[in-house]
Every structure is written in C-alpha cells, then in structure tokens.
Scaffold this active site. Sequence first.
Site, PDB file in Angstrom:
ATOM      1  N   GLU A   3      -3.976   7.057  -5.596  1.00 44.33           N
ATOM      2  CA  GLU A   3      -3.715   6.583  -6.647  1.00 44.33           C
ATOM      3  C   GLU A   3      -4.953   7.002  -7.421  1.00 44.33           C
ATOM      4  O   GLU A   3      -5.961   7.040  -6.627  1.00 44.33           O
ATOM      5  CB  GLU A   3      -4.175   5.358  -6.329  1.00 44.33           C
ATOM      6  CG  GLU A   3      -2.540   4.409  -5.606  1.00 44.33           C
ATOM      7  CD  GLU A   3      -2.952   2.956  -5.773  1.00 44.33           C
ATOM      8  OE1 GLU A   3      -4.091   2.398  -5.796  1.00 44.33           O
ATOM      9  OE2 GLU A   3      -1.728   2.243  -4.881  1.00 44.33           O
ATOM     10  N   HIS A  11      -0.478   0.343  -9.988  1.00 41.05           N
ATOM     11  CA  HIS A  11      -1.236  -0.792  -8.693  1.00 41.05           C
ATOM     12  C   HIS A  11      -1.622  -2.277  -9.581  1.00 41.05           C
ATOM     13  O   HIS A  11      -2.771  -2.350  -9.716  1.00 41.05           O
ATOM     14  CB  HIS A  11      -2.756  -0.425  -7.481  1.00 41.05           C
ATOM     15  CG  HIS A  11      -2.825  -1.562  -7.148  1.00 41.05           C
ATOM     16  ND1 HIS A  11      -3.224  -0.735  -5.755  1.00 41.05           N
ATOM     17  CD2 HIS A  11      -2.502  -2.539  -6.659  1.00 41.05           C
ATOM     18  CE1 HIS A  11      -3.732  -1.965  -4.930  1.00 41.05           C
ATOM     19  NE2 HIS A  11      -3.444  -2.679  -5.154  1.00 41.05           N
ATOM     20  N   ARG A  35       0.668  -1.282  -0.438  1.00 42.62           N
ATOM     21  CA  ARG A  35       0.130  -0.240   0.021  1.00 42.62           C
ATOM     22  C   ARG A  35       0.942   1.634   0.094  1.00 42.62           C
ATOM     23  O   ARG A  35       1.770   1.374   0.671  1.00 42.62           O
ATOM     24  CB  ARG A  35      -1.113   0.428   1.294  1.00 42.62           C
ATOM     25  CG  ARG A  35      -2.300  -0.844   0.873  1.00 42.62           C
ATOM     26  CD  ARG A  35      -3.157  -0.739   0.288  1.00 42.62           C
ATOM     27  NE  ARG A  35      -3.986  -1.154   0.167  1.00 42.62           N
ATOM     28  CZ  ARG A  35      -4.462  -2.315  -0.527  1.00 42.62           C
ATOM     29  NH1 ARG A  35      -3.205  -3.152  -1.552  1.00 42.62           N
ATOM     30  NH2 ARG A  35      -5.312  -2.994  -0.188  1.00 42.62           N
TER      31      ARG A  35
HETATM   32  C1  DGY Z   1      -5.258  -6.470  -2.972  1.00 45.67           C
HETATM   33  O1  DGY Z   1      -5.945  -6.629  -2.949  1.00 45.67           O
HETATM   34  O2  DGY Z   1      -5.220  -5.638  -2.118  1.00 45.67           O
HETATM   35  C2  DGY Z   1      -4.612  -5.538  -4.222  1.00 45.67           C
HETATM   36  O3  DGY Z   1      -3.793  -4.774  -3.931  1.00 45.67           O
HETATM   37  C3  DGY Z   1      -5.322  -5.421  -5.163  1.00 45.67           C
HETATM   38  O4  DGY Z   1      -5.793  -6.252  -5.627  1.00 45.67           O
END
Ligand code: DGY
Length: 323
Positions: A269, A288, A240
Amino acid sequence: MVKKKVFVCRRIPAAALQRLNSEVDMTVWPAELPPSRAELLQHVKGCDGILSLLSDRMDAEVFQQAGPQLRVVSNYAVGFNNIDVREAHSRGIRVGNTPGVLTEATADIAAGLILATARRFSESIDQVRNLEWKTWDPLGLLGLDLKGATLGIVGMGRIGMALAKRMHFGWDMNVIYTARTEKPDAESLLNAKRVDLATLLANADIVSLHADYNPSTHHLINSSTLAMMKPNAILINTARGGLIDQDALYNALKDGTIWGAGLDVTDPEPLPDDSQLRRLPRCLILPHIGSATIETRQAMADIAVDNLLAGLHGRPLPHEVRP
Ligand code: DGY
C-alpha cells in the site's frame, strides 16, 4: 520527575495527542508520509514508548535501537501484523491494539464495496466523468442482483459478524462462514452455517475476507482457491492485502474466473504505479479507508493513548496483544 520519552509515528487526532503530550515527552513525526526506516530507527532511540501505525514495521531492530527502557508499543490499528509480537514479549515490551471501535466503520466499507462492485459504481462514475455517458442503455453497465445471495465470510470475528448482520437483515443474504470455532451468535441470529474454506468458496456469491493476516494466511486466496469460486462471484477484502495473491487475482479477473473484486487493502500500500490491478474495470480499489470516519479515528486514538500510558506506567494495557 523526568517524563517518559515517546515517539508517535504520525499525526493522529489532536485531542488524544494533547492528552499524551501533557504526560510525556513526545515527538510526533510531522510528515504526511511515514518515516523511512532510517528515520524511524533514529527517532525511537531512547524511547520508553512508541505509538506505531500499520505502515511501521516494529521488530527486533527497532526494539534494539530504542534501547532496554522501551516498555510499550501501541499500534494505532486493530491489526498488528506489522509488529513482531513474540520478539516484543521476549524483551518485556507490551503491545497494544485498538479493537472494537472500528468494527462498524469497517463493516460499512465492506458493505459498500459489495454494492459498488456488484453494481459497477467505479465504471459508471468513470463514464460520467469522462463524458462517455451517451444515453440510457438497456444493455449498459449491467451488474448483479444481491438480494438473497449467499455471503461467505472468511474469518467470522467482530467485523465479519457486523457485515453479515448488514447483509442478512438488509439484503436477505444467506450467510456461511469459516472460523476456528463455531459462532453461536451467528448461527442463532443469522442462521449462518460454519463450513470449510473449499465449501465456502464453491457456494458463496460474495466472499469477504476478515481473517487475521499471518504466515499461515499469506495468499490464502491464490490461483487454486480462486478457481474454486463461482464465475459470478465477488471477492471483497477489507482485512490485509497479503491475504490475496494479487497476480492470481489479476488473472482471475481478466480471464473471467470470477466476476469482480472490491479491495480496501492491497499489498503493498499504495499499489505501485504500474500495478495492472488498478486498471481492471471490475476491480474497485479504495485506499485503505475502512476505519476512516471522524468518530472511529478519534476512538482509536483514545485507545492507543490509553494503551501507551498504561504500558509506560506498568499497568495492564486496556487492549493488549499477546503472542
Ligand atoms: C486496522 O485497524 O487494522 C485497520 O486496517 C486500519 O484501521
């Protein structure tokens, strides 16, 4: 019998949506961009279930607006930092996520970022695209060797372990890691050693972040922790964006405190148009895409729908998040 009402915050793979549609009264947000806060609040009204994405903040206001019949929020992600899980539980709302199925796809992206950052793929591709490739240059676009490097995994969970296996068996890397508890599998299979964060940062050639994002890990990587890293170190983040203080990272890259960074996640984002980070040559940023394979996104959709249906029918969720 009256069907349960569900709001799905974005289009997800079709087969899972069709399965959901056959059982509930479903509204799917049709646009490419997420619903605005006002649109979200309007659409959740009267819902028994919500299928949310990581871009949709699920908090007391949403739960209140939905109404007391709301039973379940099923997140289409393994991460759930967009959900106030404690608040949900205090209202008897179950929360689901999609662990396991995106481990390998995300580890692939982390591995790709390591390679691409160390060997300067982004600048190299730009050179070709911009017609700046003039000759084979003995001193041009020199990168870093990876074989035998030390990989520091911050947060040795499923994805960290999958990356460590790739790098240990593929590139002979030594693995060190941080985790709340020792990971016997990592130690026996990879000869990995658990260390504290300061030791990891001081010794790793590659630091890869896989920790949960919560208030205690906000800006875990900041000017002080960046200063502990080696000058030729690479920082990788597929977890993250909020784990990194991006201003501090910008300064560290600009001043040569570290060699480079490969990011699949940022905060926010997408990055704002004027973000200086996206202009740095040694900062490779992806939009991402950690879980973005056809198979993985389908598997995530199946789990998200299973969680949702279980919550709607009062059954235990196959993958439940608890406070
Ligand atoms: C998640 O699943 O947390 C990823 O960041 C996106 O697939």
